[in-house]
Design a protein around this motif. Structure first.
Motif: not given
Length: 281
Positions: A127-149
């Motif tokens: 990820n570049v920047g925070p997710g919907a939860d407002g957190f940048e960490w822990p690192l997660r994928s930039s993208f999901t497909w069919r509900g899976e990271a």
């Protein structure tokens, strides 16, 4: 050519461009990590007679504030609107992180006939920047497909911390170090471009100082060639992270170091423009 503009509908954020005399082709246009909608580029494409869906895909109301676990289905919905408008040929054009997204949707949606990836990545990144939860960490994928990271390459922590905070910021070393440290993640995180039925145009500058897009583009082209699907690889040794299409303003980022120079960036953009117009016929 006269072009009308309106907001996208169907829960999407962005702008729709409708030429006065449209062809049978349409294009989804995706910007990069700046989060801005590439309006100038969209208007140029609409001037060729393409219906254009210029998408804002993060950072807006109801969207993830950063490029973090963005559903690839968002781009499918933009394609849906082009098909509903009567487009028989579909292109997706993306820049940088938008090119990462464009290559993913072209690999996963058989309706895409052409993908043009400016300064692309060959892998899915963290990820570049925070997710919907407002957190940048822990690192997660930039993208999901069919509900899976989707599997991703992390940003190496020490290299990330060493990136300067005063502009212009140069990120190239971060990505090169991350590729080295997480070499065991590259295969799983590779964008499955071999699955696409689309024509693939890869546009990359040899002096890209944001990430090694020329290396990524060559990797994508090699994998396609090995699968019997040659790509169009357009490079220029002096061009940087931004290729300028004919008619685009030569504006440089004040925040990030992109490399290149106006002349080389425009030369590379002209090559890409030629491929686009050839596709339109």
């Amino acid at each position: 050519m006269k072009v009308s503009e309106r907001d996208l509908v169907g829960g999407l954020t962005g702008c729709w461009f409708e030429p006065e005399a449209p062809t049978d082709a349409g294009v989804v246009v995706l910007g990069g990590s700046s989060g801005t909608i590439p309006m100038e580029r969209a208007r140029l494409l609409a001037g060729l007679g393409l219906r254009v869906a210029a998408l804002s895909w993060f950072g807006g109301p109801g969207q993830s504030p950063g490029i973090c676990e963005i559903p690839v289905e968002v781009f499918e919905r933009a394609i849906d609107q082009l098909v509903s408008a009567g487009c028989g040929r579909i292109a997706v054009l993306g820049t940088s992180k938008g090119a990462e997204a464009a290559l993913l949707i072209a690999s996963l949606d058989a309706r895409v006939d052409l993908v043009v990836a400016f300064s692309p990545s060959s892998v899915v990144w963290a990820n570049v920047g925070p997710g919907a939860d407002g957190f940048e960490w822990p690192l997660r994928s930039s993208f999901t497909w069919r509900g899976e990271a989707l599997p991703f390459v992390p940003h190496e922590a020490e290299a990330l911390l060493s990136v300067g905070r005063l502009p212009p910021i140069r990120y190239l070393g971060l990505f090169e170090r991350s590729l080295e440290v997480f070499a065991d993640r590259l295969e799983a995180a590779a964008i499955p471009i071999e699955q696409t039925r689309a024509g693939v145009v890869l546009v990359a500058g040899g002096d890209d100082q944001l990430w090694p897009s020329a290396r990524f583009a060559k990797n994508l082209a090699q994998r396609l060639s090995a699968a019997g699907r040659p790509a169009t690889l357009l490079t220029h040794p002096q061009a940087g992270h931004r290729a300028l299409l004919p008619g685009e303003a030569a504006q440089r980022s004040r925040l990030n170091e992109h490399g290149g120079d106006d002349e080389a960036d425009a030369t590379l953009g002209a090559l890409a423009w030629k491929e686009l117009t050839a596709w339109l016929g």
